[in-house]
Design a protein around this motif. Structure first.
Motif, PDB file in Angstrom:
ATOM      1  N   ALA A 128       0.822  -1.211   0.000  1.00 22.01           N
ATOM      2  CA  ALA A 128       0.000   0.000   0.000  1.00 22.01           C
ATOM      3  C   ALA A 128       0.855   1.259   0.000  1.00 22.01           C
ATOM      4  O   ALA A 128       0.377   2.324  -0.368  1.00 22.01           O
ATOM      5  N   SER A 129       2.093   1.157   0.431  1.00 20.01           N
ATOM      6  CA  SER A 129       2.969   2.325   0.474  1.00 20.01           C
ATOM      7  C   SER A 129       4.413   1.893   0.270  1.00 20.01           C
ATOM      8  O   SER A 129       4.831   0.847   0.772  1.00 20.01           O
ATOM      9  N   ALA A 130       5.141   2.695  -0.500  1.00 16.35           N
ATOM     10  CA  ALA A 130       6.562   2.416  -0.737  1.00 16.35           C
ATOM     11  C   ALA A 130       7.320   3.736  -0.843  1.00 16.35           C
ATOM     12  O   ALA A 130       6.905   4.640  -1.569  1.00 16.35           O
ATOM     13  N   ARG A 131       8.405   3.838  -0.088  1.00 14.57           N
ATOM     14  CA  ARG A 131       9.281   5.005  -0.156  1.00 14.57           C
ATOM     15  C   ARG A 131      10.694   4.498  -0.443  1.00 14.57           C
ATOM     16  O   ARG A 131      11.283   3.792   0.369  1.00 14.57           O
ATOM     17  N   LEU A 132      11.225   4.846  -1.627  1.00 17.48           N
ATOM     18  CA  LEU A 132      12.501   4.323  -2.088  1.00 17.48           C
ATOM     19  C   LEU A 132      13.486   5.463  -2.330  1.00 17.48           C
ATOM     20  O   LEU A 132      13.164   6.434  -3.034  1.00 17.48           O
ATOM     21  N   THR A 157      13.862  10.825  -3.843  1.00  9.96           N
ATOM     22  CA  THR A 157      13.024   9.750  -3.308  1.00  9.96           C
ATOM     23  C   THR A 157      11.805   9.512  -4.182  1.00  9.96           C
ATOM     24  O   THR A 157      11.130  10.465  -4.589  1.00  9.96           O
ATOM     25  N   LEU A 158      11.532   8.243  -4.457  1.00  9.09           N
ATOM     26  CA  LEU A 158      10.267   7.813  -5.056  1.00  9.09           C
ATOM     27  C   LEU A 158       9.325   7.417  -3.919  1.00  9.09           C
ATOM     28  O   LEU A 158       9.714   6.662  -3.027  1.00  9.09           O
ATOM     29  N   SER A 159       8.092   7.927  -3.940  1.00  8.29           N
ATOM     30  CA  SER A 159       7.164   7.626  -2.844  1.00  8.29           C
ATOM     31  C   SER A 159       5.741   7.556  -3.368  1.00  8.29           C
ATOM     32  O   SER A 159       5.266   8.490  -4.018  1.00  8.29           O
ATOM     33  N   VAL A 160       5.059   6.441  -3.073  1.00  4.14           N
ATOM     34  CA  VAL A 160       3.676   6.220  -3.497  1.00  4.14           C
ATOM     35  C   VAL A 160       2.890   5.661  -2.314  1.00  4.14           C
ATOM     36  O   VAL A 160       3.392   4.810  -1.582  1.00  4.14           O
ATOM     37  N   THR A 161       1.655   6.142  -2.131  1.00  6.00           N
ATOM     38  CA  THR A 161       0.810   5.649  -1.044  1.00  6.00           C
ATOM     39  C   THR A 161      -0.622   5.464  -1.519  1.00  6.00           C
ATOM     40  O   THR A 161      -1.194   6.360  -2.152  1.00  6.00           O
ATOM     41  N   SER A 162      -1.188   4.283  -1.223  1.00 10.84           N
ATOM     42  CA  SER A 162      -2.603   3.999  -1.457  1.00 10.84           C
ATOM     43  C   SER A 162      -3.288   3.898  -0.103  1.00 10.84           C
ATOM     44  O   SER A 162      -2.785   3.222   0.795  1.00 10.84           O
ATOM     45  N   VAL A 163      -4.424   4.556   0.053  1.00  9.61           N
ATOM     46  CA  VAL A 163      -5.078   4.594   1.371  1.00  9.61           C
ATOM     47  C   VAL A 163      -6.173   3.544   1.523  1.00  9.61           C
ATOM     48  O   VAL A 163      -6.640   3.297   2.633  1.00  9.61           O
ATOM     49  N   ASP A 164      -6.596   2.901   0.424  1.00 13.47           N
ATOM     50  CA  ASP A 164      -7.754   2.019   0.538  1.00 13.47           C
ATOM     51  C   ASP A 164      -7.553   0.614  -0.005  1.00 13.47           C
ATOM     52  O   ASP A 164      -8.441  -0.230   0.101  1.00 13.47           O
ATOM     53  N   LYS A 165      -6.385   0.338  -0.589  1.00 12.60           N
ATOM     54  CA  LYS A 165      -6.188  -1.008  -1.147  1.00 12.60           C
ATOM     55  C   LYS A 165      -4.708  -1.280  -1.362  1.00 12.60           C
ATOM     56  O   LYS A 165      -3.886  -0.356  -1.404  1.00 12.60           O
ATOM     57  N   ASN A 166      -4.366  -2.563  -1.497  1.00  7.79           N
ATOM     58  CA  ASN A 166      -3.014  -2.941  -1.867  1.00  7.79           C
ATOM     59  C   ASN A 166      -2.803  -2.770  -3.361  1.00  7.79           C
ATOM     60  O   ASN A 166      -3.734  -2.959  -4.161  1.00  7.79           O
ATOM     61  N   ILE A 167      -1.584  -2.417  -3.733  1.00 14.47           N
ATOM     62  CA  ILE A 167      -1.193  -2.327  -5.133  1.00 14.47           C
ATOM     63  C   ILE A 167      -0.597  -3.679  -5.500  1.00 14.47           C
ATOM     64  O   ILE A 167       0.414  -4.083  -4.936  1.00 14.47           O
ATOM     65  N   THR A 168      -1.226  -4.393  -6.431  1.00 16.92           N
ATOM     66  CA  THR A 168      -0.825  -5.770  -6.711  1.00 16.92           C
ATOM     67  C   THR A 168      -0.265  -5.910  -8.122  1.00 16.92           C
ATOM     68  O   THR A 168      -0.396  -5.020  -8.955  1.00 16.92           O
ATOM     69  N   GLY A 169       0.351  -7.057  -8.374  1.00 18.72           N
ATOM     70  CA  GLY A 169       0.878  -7.361  -9.696  1.00 18.72           C
ATOM     71  C   GLY A 169       2.301  -6.874  -9.890  1.00 18.72           C
ATOM     72  O   GLY A 169       2.838  -6.108  -9.096  1.00 18.72           O
ATOM     73  N   SER A 183      17.126   1.914  -2.246  1.00 20.83           N
ATOM     74  CA  SER A 183      17.162   1.407  -0.875  1.00 20.83           C
ATOM     75  C   SER A 183      15.941   1.924  -0.131  1.00 20.83           C
ATOM     76  O   SER A 183      15.250   2.844  -0.590  1.00 20.83           O
ATOM     77  N   CYS A 184      15.669   1.353   1.036  1.00 19.93           N
ATOM     78  CA  CYS A 184      14.550   1.813   1.845  1.00 19.93           C
ATOM     79  C   CYS A 184      14.804   1.471   3.300  1.00 19.93           C
ATOM     80  O   CYS A 184      15.626   0.612   3.615  1.00 19.93           O
ATOM     81  N   GLY A 185      14.104   2.150   4.190  1.00 24.07           N
ATOM     82  CA  GLY A 185      14.174   1.862   5.608  1.00 24.07           C
ATOM     83  C   GLY A 185      13.295   0.669   5.964  1.00 24.07           C
ATOM     84  O   GLY A 185      12.488   0.191   5.157  1.00 24.07           O
ATOM     85  N   GLU A 186      13.412   0.186   7.187  1.00 17.38           N
ATOM     86  CA  GLU A 186      12.695  -1.008   7.628  1.00 17.38           C
ATOM     87  C   GLU A 186      11.186  -0.843   7.543  1.00 17.38           C
ATOM     88  O   GLU A 186      10.458  -1.791   7.279  1.00 17.38           O
ATOM     89  N   ASN A 187      10.699   0.379   7.766  1.00 18.33           N
ATOM     90  CA  ASN A 187       9.253   0.609   7.806  1.00 18.33           C
ATOM     91  C   ASN A 187       8.749   1.365   6.577  1.00 18.33           C
ATOM     92  O   ASN A 187       7.656   1.932   6.597  1.00 18.33           O
ATOM     93  N   ASP A 188       9.516   1.378   5.480  1.00 19.61           N
ATOM     94  CA  ASP A 188       9.182   2.212   4.330  1.00 19.61           C
ATOM     95  C   ASP A 188       8.305   1.526   3.294  1.00 19.61           C
ATOM     96  O   ASP A 188       7.789   2.181   2.393  1.00 19.61           O
ATOM     97  N   VAL A 189       8.139   0.202   3.367  1.00 20.47           N
ATOM     98  CA  VAL A 189       7.282  -0.509   2.422  1.00 20.47           C
ATOM     99  C   VAL A 189       6.356  -1.416   3.234  1.00 20.47           C
ATOM    100  O   VAL A 189       6.816  -2.292   3.965  1.00 20.47           O
ATOM    101  N   LEU A 225       6.964  -5.115   4.671  1.00 17.42           N
ATOM    102  CA  LEU A 225       7.438  -6.100   3.702  1.00 17.42           C
ATOM    103  C   LEU A 225       8.956  -6.027   3.595  1.00 17.42           C
ATOM    104  O   LEU A 225       9.529  -4.928   3.625  1.00 17.42           O
ATOM    105  N   GLU A 226       9.597  -7.184   3.488  1.00 22.43           N
ATOM    106  CA  GLU A 226      11.025  -7.202   3.233  1.00 22.43           C
ATOM    107  C   GLU A 226      11.267  -6.884   1.769  1.00 22.43           C
ATOM    108  O   GLU A 226      10.509  -7.311   0.895  1.00 22.43           O
ATOM    109  N   CYS A 227      12.333  -6.131   1.487  1.00 18.97           N
ATOM    110  CA  CYS A 227      12.603  -5.674   0.125  1.00 18.97           C
ATOM    111  C   CYS A 227      13.958  -6.181  -0.356  1.00 18.97           C
ATOM    112  O   CYS A 227      14.921  -6.228   0.406  1.00 18.97           O
ATOM    113  N   SER A 228      14.003  -6.539  -1.621  1.00 20.29           N
ATOM    114  CA  SER A 228      15.285  -6.800  -2.277  1.00 20.29           C
ATOM    115  C   SER A 228      15.373  -5.873  -3.485  1.00 20.29           C
ATOM    116  O   SER A 228      14.352  -5.446  -4.026  1.00 20.29           O
TER     117      SER A 228
END
Length: 387
Positions: A71-75, A111-123, A147-153, A161-164
Motif C-alpha cells: 500500500a505504500s513504498a518510499r525508495l 526519493t520515489l514515494s507512493v501511497t494507497s489509502v484504501d487497497k493494496n497495489i498488486t501485480g 534502498s529503503c528503511g525497515e518501515n518504508d514498504v 514487507l522485506e525488500c530486495s
C-alpha cells in the motif's frame, strides 16, 4: 478414593485442554503480527542501457517484481557521480488516484514515494521512469541503486514487507563501441520463438527473442509434493526455437501441509481448496495461518475433516480474523492419519484473473505432539487459477 482421584485428574486435564485452546485463540487467530506476512519479500529492479559520454535524458525503468501487494513504498535513489538525475515520472495509469511525491531537484537523496489509502497495489509492473544526464568524462559502468528503511514498504494492514533490490547500470560506450554494437545487432536481428509449457503441455508463455538474447522467465508452475528446480533447457543466449518444460524434484518424506489447486471463473463462489496432511508423524495440536490475495479472493468459510480430526477440539471459521486460522487440539492422543485436514472455500471477485497462491504458515511452537514436542512440517503452496 481411587475413583475420586481419577475423576480429579480427568477434570484437570479437561481444564488444561480448554486453557490451551483459549491461549491459541488469543495468541494466533488475531494474527496481526503474523511473521509470514512480515517476511514476504518484494523486489524493486532498476533497468540497464547504454549511453555515450555527455548524453542527456537517458531513461531507466524501475520495475516491481514478485509483488505480494503493498500500500505504500518510499525508495531512496543513489547513483554514480558521473550521472545527474534530471527527473522522474511515475506510472500514472497504475497509480491513478494515489498519493505520489514528485521529483524535487533539491532532495538529497531523491526519493520515489507512493501511497494507497484504501487497497493494496498488486501485480508486477513498471513503477517509475528515471531520467539521467551523463557526464562528458563518464566511462565504464555507472550504477543506480535503490534502498529503503525497515518501515518504508508496507501493505494495507500496516505489515512491513522485506525488500530486495536489483542494481541498474548505464554502460558508457564510445562512438567506436557503439558502431561495433550496431554492426553486431545488424548481423543478429533474427528472432526465435521460445515457448514455456507446464507438465500437461499447457502453454504458460510464448515469446519472440532476438538471437543471442535471453528469454523472460515466467512464474514457475507448482506441483504437489515436488519442488521446482528449473527449466529443461537454458533460457539465456537463445539461438534457435525452443520449447521448455519444468523440471521438478520430489520433496521426499518430510511431514507436509499440502494445499490443493483449483480453477475458477470470475465471480464464482464456493471454490474449494483442500489442506492435507502428508507423511504425518503424529500431532496433537496445530495452528495454521491461511494467507491469500485479498484483492482478488474472499474466504467465505472452511470445514474440518471430521473423520481425521475425530475427538479433537477445532476452532470454527471467523470472518473477522486476519488472517483466518485453522486450529485443532487433541488432549488425549496424537492424530496420526494422513489426508484432508480441512477444506477452504473462496469467492472470486468479478474483476479477478490470473494465478493466485494459497499459503498456510505456522510458528514452530504451534505444531506439536502429545508429548509437547514441536513437529516440523514443510508447506506446499496451492493456487486458484482464475480463467
Amino acid at each position: 478414593m481411587i475413583k475420586n482421584r481419577d475423576g480429579n485428574v480427568f477434570c484437570i486435564l479437561l481444564i488444561l485442554m480448554y486453557l490451551t485452546i483459549v491461549i491459541l485463540l488469543f495468541s494466533g487467530c488475531g494474527c496481526e503480527n503474523s511473521t509470514i506476512v512480515k517476511s514476504r519479500e518484494i523486489t524493486f529492479a532498476v533497468g540497464a542501457c547504454d549511453a555515450k559520454p555527455g548524453e542527456k535524458g537517458i531513461a531507466i525503468t524501475v520495475s516491481v517484481k514478485n509483488n505480494p501487494g503493498f500500500a505504500s513504498a518510499r525508495l531512496e535513489i543513489s547513483f554514480d557521480d558521473s550521472l545527474v538525475l534530471s527527473g522522474f515520472e511515475y506510472n500514472k495509469k497504475m497509480f491513478e488516484g494515489m498519493s505520489t511525491v514528485p521529483y524535487n531537484a533539491n532532495a538529497n537523496p531523491p526519493t520515489l514515494s507512493v501511497t494507497s489509502v484504501d487497497k493494496n497495489i498488486t501485480g508486477d509492473f513498471d513503477f517509475a521512469t528515471l531520467y539521467f544526464d551523463v557526464s562528458d568524462k563518464a566511462n565504464g559502468n555507472c550504477e543506480i541503486n535503490l534502498s529503503c528503511g525497515e518501515n518504508d514498504v508496507y501493505d494495507i494492514e500496516d505489515n512491513n514487507l522485506e525488500c530486495s533490490f536489483c542494481t541498474g547500470i548505464i554502460s558508457i560506450v564510445t562512438d567506436s563501441e557503439s558502431t561495433s554494437k550496431a554492426d553486431e545487432a545488424s548481423v543478429s536481428k533474427d528472432k526465435h520463438t521460445v515457448v514455456f509449457k507446464d507438465e500437461n503441455g499447457k502453454v504458460i508463455s510464448s515469446q519472440s527473442v532476438y538471437n543471442g538474447e535471453s528469454a523472460q522467465v515466467p512464474t514457475a508452475p507448482t506441483k504437489e509434493g515436488y519442488v521446482f528446480k528449473g527449466w529443461s533447457e537454458p533460457v539465456d543466449k537463445i539461438t534457435s526455437d525452443k520449447t521448455l518444460t519444468p523440471v521438478y524434484e520430489a520433496l521426499g518424506f518430510a511431514p507436509q501441509f499440502v494445499v490443493g489447486k483449483a480453477e475458477a471463473k470470475q465471480g464464482e463462489k464456493n471454490v474449494a481448496v483442500t489442506v492435507s496432511l502428508k507423511n504425518n508423524p503424529g500431532i496433537a495440536s496445530v495452528l495454521l495461518d491461511i494467507l491469500y490475495d485479498t484483492e482478488h479472493l474472499k474466504m467465505t468459510g472452511f470445514e474440518y475433516n471430521r473423520e481425521l480430526t475425530n475427538g479433537s477440539s477445532t476452532v470454527p471459521f471467523n470472518e473477522k480474523a486476519s488472517p483466518p486460522c485453522l486450529s485443532m487440539v487433541n488432549g488425549a492422543e496424537n492424530v496420526t492419519g494422513n489426508g484432508v485436514l480441512a477444506t477452504l472455500y473462496f469467492e472470486v471477485l468479478d474483476s479477478s484473473k490470473g494465478v493466485y497462491p494459497i499459503v498456510v504458515s505456522y510458528d514452530k511452537n504451534n505444531v506439536y505432539n502429545i508429548d509437547e514436542e514441536n513437529v516440523m512440517f514443510e508447506s506446499v503452496n496451492g493456487i486458484i487459477e482464475i480463467i
